[in-house]
Design a protein around this motif. Structure first.
Motif, PDB file in Angstrom:
ATOM      1  N   GLU A   1       4.496   7.609   2.307  1.00 13.42           N
ATOM      2  CA  GLU A   1       3.906   6.416   2.032  1.00 13.42           C
ATOM      3  C   GLU A   1       4.075   6.034   0.512  1.00 13.42           C
ATOM      4  N   ALA A   2       4.053   6.984  -0.262  1.00 13.85           N
ATOM      5  CA  ALA A   2       4.030   6.823  -1.689  1.00 13.85           C
ATOM      6  C   ALA A   2       5.396   6.543  -2.089  1.00 13.85           C
TER       7      ALA A   2
ATOM      8  N   TRP B   1       4.063  -1.455   4.280  1.00 13.41           N
ATOM      9  CA  TRP B   1       3.185  -0.492   3.718  1.00 13.41           C
ATOM     10  C   TRP B   1       2.007  -0.169   4.861  1.00 13.41           C
ATOM     11  N   GLN B   2       1.532   0.978   4.781  1.00  8.77           N
ATOM     12  CA  GLN B   2       0.161   1.116   5.702  1.00  8.77           C
ATOM     13  C   GLN B   2      -1.015   1.143   4.862  1.00  8.77           C
ATOM     14  N   PRO B   3      -1.887   0.491   5.285  1.00  3.66           N
ATOM     15  CA  PRO B   3      -3.277   0.489   4.499  1.00  3.66           C
ATOM     16  C   PRO B   3      -3.813   1.946   4.226  1.00  3.66           C
ATOM     17  N   ALA B   4      -4.382   2.227   3.088  1.00  4.35           N
ATOM     18  CA  ALA B   4      -4.803   3.544   2.635  1.00  4.35           C
ATOM     19  C   ALA B   4      -6.312   3.323   2.393  1.00  4.35           C
TER      20      ALA B   4
ATOM     21  N   VAL C   1      -1.735   5.698  -4.541  1.00  2.98           N
ATOM     22  CA  VAL C   1      -0.978   6.515  -3.148  1.00  2.98           C
ATOM     23  C   VAL C   1      -0.278   7.814  -3.862  1.00  2.98           C
ATOM     24  N   ALA C   2       0.763   7.348  -4.987  1.00  2.00           N
ATOM     25  CA  ALA C   2       1.464   8.291  -5.611  1.00  2.00           C
ATOM     26  C   ALA C   2       0.725   9.331  -6.048  1.00  2.00           C
TER      27      ALA C   2
END
Length: 304
Positions: A281-282, A300-303, A268-269
């Motif tokens: 989110e990152a 966390w939110q699912p990616a 995510v980063a």
């Protein structure tokens, strides 16, 4: 194999696909872009899915085709590589990009924890292949590249993450004994183990297939409960019951958990460097694994 996100294709990808189709003897027709990212996915006429890899991935693409055919020989439901006409072989390599062709899946949904457990139990029971060699599992693959490519990271973040990679590499190389090594999927979550309308679970995305501890596949579902509360305690109990083993009771669990969380944070980063919508989110994920947001489960939110 299928996709859901539609974007405008680049001219380079459409021309590359057209050339690959000619070499493969596959009709190009009105190709429809499904997804363009690290891999570019098109739907072709006749229920064919074409996948264009990023440059330099010929070996990985060839492995995916080989694994697909091995799973088919063992009666295991997975995405099926297309048999090309004449003397053509997969992958077709054009300008350094490997292009593979697959049978399109019918409509499907993500697998439940129970369904994922049943599929993994069957997969891990298949004897390792003898006609080709799977590489050992390498769970730290591309982590350093993701860290260096994540432009939104602070210098302190980057320093900490680099050290974390080194620490977890050492811990992984000293894992305690566990289940017998087997063929593992490598990224076994519900989106890669989908279910068709007739109830069949189908394995997708074969690029990370390797020989390694089966616990690596089990950790992906375990942390959905323990690290993020994305599934309930009851759903995780069903997963354990169906598979027949609770990876959280193994002394190596925390090492594999920490590696999986690190991979999820770094992915995510890196995405946040391309899309500002990922930045919050990152930040949350990096702060979590650095111990700045308290104990698990983390928000966390699912990616997907």
């Amino acid at each position: 194999m299928s996709g859901q996100h539609r974007d405008k294709p680049s001219g380079d990808s459409t021309e590359l696909l057209r050339t690959a189709c000619v070499h493969a003897g596959v009709p190009y027709g009105s190709a429809e872009l499904l997804r363009e990212g690290e891999n570019t996915i098109f739907r072709l006429p006749g229920g064919i899915i074409a996948r264009i890899s990023r440059a330099g991935q010929e070996k990985v693409a060839a492995k995916e085709v080989t694994v697909s055919r091995w799973l088919e020989e063992n009666g295991f439901p997975a995405v099926r590589a297309l048999a090309l006409p004449g003397a053509a072989h997969q992958p077709v390599v054009i300008s350094g990009h490997a292009v593979t062709f697959w049978q399109e899946l019918p409509p499907h949904r993500h697998g439940t924890p129970r369904e994922v457990a049943a599929a993994l139990r069957a997969l891990h029971a298949i004897p390792p292949p003898t006609g080709f060699t799977l590489d050992p599992l390498s769970p730290m693959t591309r982590l350093r590249e993701r860290i260096e490519g994540a432009r939104t990271l602070t210098a302190a973040d980057r320093h900490w993450l680099r050290n974390r990679v080194e620490t977890l590499t050492s811990r992984y190389n000293s894992l305690p004994p566990g289940l017998p090594l087997s063929a593992v999927h490598g990224d076994a979550w519900g989106g890669n183990l989908v279910v068709t309308p007739d109830g069949q679970t189908v394995l997708l995305d074969l690029e990370r297939f390797s020989i390694g501890p089966p616990e690596w596949d089990l950790v992906s579902t375990a942390i959905k409960h323990s690290s993020f509360a994305w599934i309930t305690a009851g759903e995780y109990a069903e997963f354990v019951e169906v598979y027949g083993h609770d990876v959280t009771n193994w002394s190596g669990f925390e090492t594999l958990r920490d590696i999986r969380e690190l991979r999820m944070a770094c992915y995510v980063a890196q995405q946040a460097s391309k899309d500002d919508g990922w930045q919050s989110e990152a930040r949350k994920r990096v702060d979590s694994i650095r111990g700045l947001l308290g104990p698990r489960p983390w928000p966390w939110q699912p990616a997907l």
